[in-house]
Design a protein around this motif. Structure first.
Motif, PDB file in Angstrom:
ATOM      1  N   ALA A  73     -12.761 -48.097  18.777  1.00  0.00           N
ATOM      2  CA  ALA A  73     -11.456 -46.786  18.790  1.00  0.00           C
ATOM      3  C   ALA A  73     -11.410 -46.156  17.461  1.00  0.00           C
ATOM      4  O   ALA A  73     -11.487 -44.751  17.553  1.00  0.00           O
ATOM      5  CB  ALA A  73     -10.230 -47.692  18.928  1.00  0.00           C
ATOM      6  N   LEU A  74     -11.599 -46.607  16.357  1.00  0.00           N
ATOM      7  CA  LEU A  74     -11.578 -45.897  15.057  1.00  0.00           C
ATOM      8  C   LEU A  74     -12.732 -45.092  14.961  1.00  0.00           C
ATOM      9  O   LEU A  74     -12.643 -44.098  14.472  1.00  0.00           O
ATOM     10  CB  LEU A  74     -11.397 -46.793  13.950  1.00  0.00           C
ATOM     11  CG  LEU A  74     -10.244 -47.578  13.870  1.00  0.00           C
ATOM     12  CD1 LEU A  74      -9.990 -48.560  12.617  1.00  0.00           C
ATOM     13  CD2 LEU A  74      -8.997 -46.434  13.713  1.00  0.00           C
ATOM     14  N   GLY A  79     -14.936 -39.529  15.044  1.00  0.00           N
ATOM     15  CA  GLY A  79     -15.761 -38.674  15.907  1.00  0.00           C
ATOM     16  C   GLY A  79     -14.995 -37.376  16.240  1.00  0.00           C
ATOM     17  O   GLY A  79     -15.569 -36.297  16.066  1.00  0.00           O
ATOM     18  N   LEU A  80     -13.771 -37.511  16.836  1.00  0.00           N
ATOM     19  CA  LEU A  80     -13.147 -36.610  17.389  1.00  0.00           C
ATOM     20  C   LEU A  80     -12.575 -35.624  16.192  1.00  0.00           C
ATOM     21  O   LEU A  80     -12.734 -34.561  16.493  1.00  0.00           O
ATOM     22  CB  LEU A  80     -11.900 -37.111  18.021  1.00  0.00           C
ATOM     23  CG  LEU A  80     -11.906 -37.779  19.332  1.00  0.00           C
ATOM     24  CD1 LEU A  80     -10.514 -38.270  19.920  1.00  0.00           C
ATOM     25  CD2 LEU A  80     -12.454 -36.685  20.358  1.00  0.00           C
ATOM     26  N   ILE A  81     -12.322 -36.086  15.091  1.00  0.00           N
ATOM     27  CA  ILE A  81     -11.832 -35.427  13.831  1.00  0.00           C
ATOM     28  C   ILE A  81     -13.259 -34.598  13.238  1.00  0.00           C
ATOM     29  O   ILE A  81     -13.141 -33.516  13.008  1.00  0.00           O
ATOM     30  CB  ILE A  81     -11.198 -36.338  12.893  1.00  0.00           C
ATOM     31  CG1 ILE A  81      -9.611 -36.737  13.354  1.00  0.00           C
ATOM     32  CG2 ILE A  81     -11.140 -35.566  11.394  1.00  0.00           C
ATOM     33  CD1 ILE A  81      -9.282 -37.707  12.620  1.00  0.00           C
ATOM     34  N   ILE A  90     -21.905 -34.869  12.608  1.00  0.00           N
ATOM     35  CA  ILE A  90     -22.007 -36.231  11.691  1.00  0.00           C
ATOM     36  C   ILE A  90     -23.157 -36.896  12.601  1.00  0.00           C
ATOM     37  O   ILE A  90     -24.298 -37.675  12.219  1.00  0.00           O
ATOM     38  CB  ILE A  90     -21.156 -37.150  11.265  1.00  0.00           C
ATOM     39  CG1 ILE A  90     -20.008 -36.180  10.478  1.00  0.00           C
ATOM     40  CG2 ILE A  90     -21.769 -38.151  10.508  1.00  0.00           C
ATOM     41  CD1 ILE A  90     -20.629 -35.614   9.306  1.00  0.00           C
ATOM     42  N   TRP A  91     -22.623 -37.375  14.010  1.00  0.00           N
ATOM     43  CA  TRP A  91     -23.314 -37.958  14.959  1.00  0.00           C
ATOM     44  C   TRP A  91     -23.236 -37.730  16.341  1.00  0.00           C
ATOM     45  O   TRP A  91     -22.183 -36.992  16.468  1.00  0.00           O
ATOM     46  CB  TRP A  91     -23.295 -39.589  14.695  1.00  0.00           C
ATOM     47  CG  TRP A  91     -21.974 -40.116  15.274  1.00  0.00           C
ATOM     48  CD1 TRP A  91     -21.438 -40.366  16.591  1.00  0.00           C
ATOM     49  CD2 TRP A  91     -20.598 -40.168  14.624  1.00  0.00           C
ATOM     50  NE1 TRP A  91     -20.225 -40.531  16.996  1.00  0.00           N
ATOM     51  CE2 TRP A  91     -19.618 -40.463  15.542  1.00  0.00           C
ATOM     52  CE3 TRP A  91     -20.278 -39.959  13.283  1.00  0.00           C
ATOM     53  CZ2 TRP A  91     -18.412 -40.925  15.099  1.00  0.00           C
ATOM     54  CZ3 TRP A  91     -18.904 -40.197  12.917  1.00  0.00           C
ATOM     55  CH2 TRP A  91     -18.119 -40.566  13.608  1.00  0.00           C
ATOM     56  N   ASP A  92     -24.049 -37.800  17.101  1.00  0.00           N
ATOM     57  CA  ASP A  92     -23.913 -37.591  18.579  1.00  0.00           C
ATOM     58  C   ASP A  92     -24.681 -38.569  19.456  1.00  0.00           C
ATOM     59  O   ASP A  92     -25.920 -38.511  19.379  1.00  0.00           O
ATOM     60  CB  ASP A  92     -24.373 -35.974  18.679  1.00  0.00           C
ATOM     61  CG  ASP A  92     -24.492 -35.615  20.163  1.00  0.00           C
ATOM     62  OD1 ASP A  92     -23.661 -36.252  20.942  1.00  0.00           O
ATOM     63  OD2 ASP A  92     -25.041 -34.532  20.523  1.00  0.00           O
ATOM     64  N   TYR A  93     -24.008 -39.252  20.083  1.00  0.00           N
ATOM     65  CA  TYR A  93     -24.506 -40.267  21.049  1.00  0.00           C
ATOM     66  C   TYR A  93     -24.985 -39.813  22.603  1.00  0.00           C
ATOM     67  O   TYR A  93     -24.992 -40.579  23.408  1.00  0.00           O
ATOM     68  CB  TYR A  93     -23.695 -41.328  21.047  1.00  0.00           C
ATOM     69  CG  TYR A  93     -23.425 -42.117  19.761  1.00  0.00           C
ATOM     70  CD1 TYR A  93     -24.383 -42.074  18.912  1.00  0.00           C
ATOM     71  CD2 TYR A  93     -22.213 -42.835  19.387  1.00  0.00           C
ATOM     72  CE1 TYR A  93     -24.235 -42.893  17.592  1.00  0.00           C
ATOM     73  CE2 TYR A  93     -22.056 -43.421  18.231  1.00  0.00           C
ATOM     74  CZ  TYR A  93     -22.872 -43.451  17.245  1.00  0.00           C
ATOM     75  OH  TYR A  93     -22.812 -43.953  15.844  1.00  0.00           O
ATOM     76  N   GLY A 102     -20.087 -38.450  23.482  1.00  0.00           N
ATOM     77  CA  GLY A 102     -20.851 -38.325  22.515  1.00  0.00           C
ATOM     78  C   GLY A 102     -20.562 -39.020  21.359  1.00  0.00           C
ATOM     79  O   GLY A 102     -21.257 -39.019  20.298  1.00  0.00           O
ATOM     80  N   GLN A 103     -19.303 -39.349  21.365  1.00  0.00           N
ATOM     81  CA  GLN A 103     -18.712 -39.934  20.056  1.00  0.00           C
ATOM     82  C   GLN A 103     -18.928 -41.428  20.135  1.00  0.00           C
ATOM     83  O   GLN A 103     -19.040 -42.067  19.034  1.00  0.00           O
ATOM     84  CB  GLN A 103     -17.298 -39.586  19.913  1.00  0.00           C
ATOM     85  CG  GLN A 103     -17.113 -38.258  19.911  1.00  0.00           C
ATOM     86  CD  GLN A 103     -17.924 -37.493  19.057  1.00  0.00           C
ATOM     87  OE1 GLN A 103     -17.989 -37.795  17.616  1.00  0.00           O
ATOM     88  NE2 GLN A 103     -18.754 -36.515  19.456  1.00  0.00           N
TER      89      GLN A 103
END
Length: 141
Positions: A73-74, A79-81, A90-93, A102-103
């Motif tokens: 959750a964090l 990731g949203l921010i 910074i990342w993309d899943y 993707g977060q």
């Protein structure tokens, strides 16, 4: 004085958790970002608080499941921010199966479940050795 002590304790735990999270990411990915220090510190504090001040102690496996959910959750909020709102990428899943926006993804949630075992024990050890809190006792299930 007690409030000041609590603030200092949580700042120390936050810093240790943030650094551990940052270094884990460097170990796994080869690099990290300062936002992971902040996310990791928050994760470590939240997961460490799961079994504090409770009349009924939670099993170790229950702590791991809840910790994995908290970390996921964090990570999603972070990731949203940083990735979506601030567009820092910074990342993309997105390429991984069972990802959400993707977060976050199932693979990393499982990873967090496993890593949380170390975080739970480390938090309890630090509280016992540095802050003279109760000696940790675990029930697995």
């Amino acid at each position: 004085m007690k409030i000041k002590y609590q603030i200092e304790k949580y700042m120390i735990l936050f810093a240790i958790g943030g650094m551990a999270y940052f270094l884990l990411e460097v170990l796994v990915r080869g690099y990290s970002h300062y936002s992971m220090f902040l996310c990791g510190g928050a994760c470590f504090l939240c997961c460490g608080l799961l079994n504090e001040n409770m009349k009924i102690k939670m099993s170790f496996i229950s702590q791991m499941v809840l910790s994995a959910l908290i970390i996921t959750a964090l990570e999603f909020i972070t990731g949203l921010i940083v990735n979506i709102w601030l567009k820092m990428d910074i990342w993309d899943y997105s390429q991984l199966p069972y990802n959400f926006m993707g977060q976050i993804c199932l693979l990393y949630s499982i990873f967090w479940f496993l890593v949380s075992s170390v975080a739970i024990v480390l938090d309890d050890f630090l509280r016992y050795k540095i802050f003279n809190e109760e000696k940790p006792h675990y029930k697995i299930f």
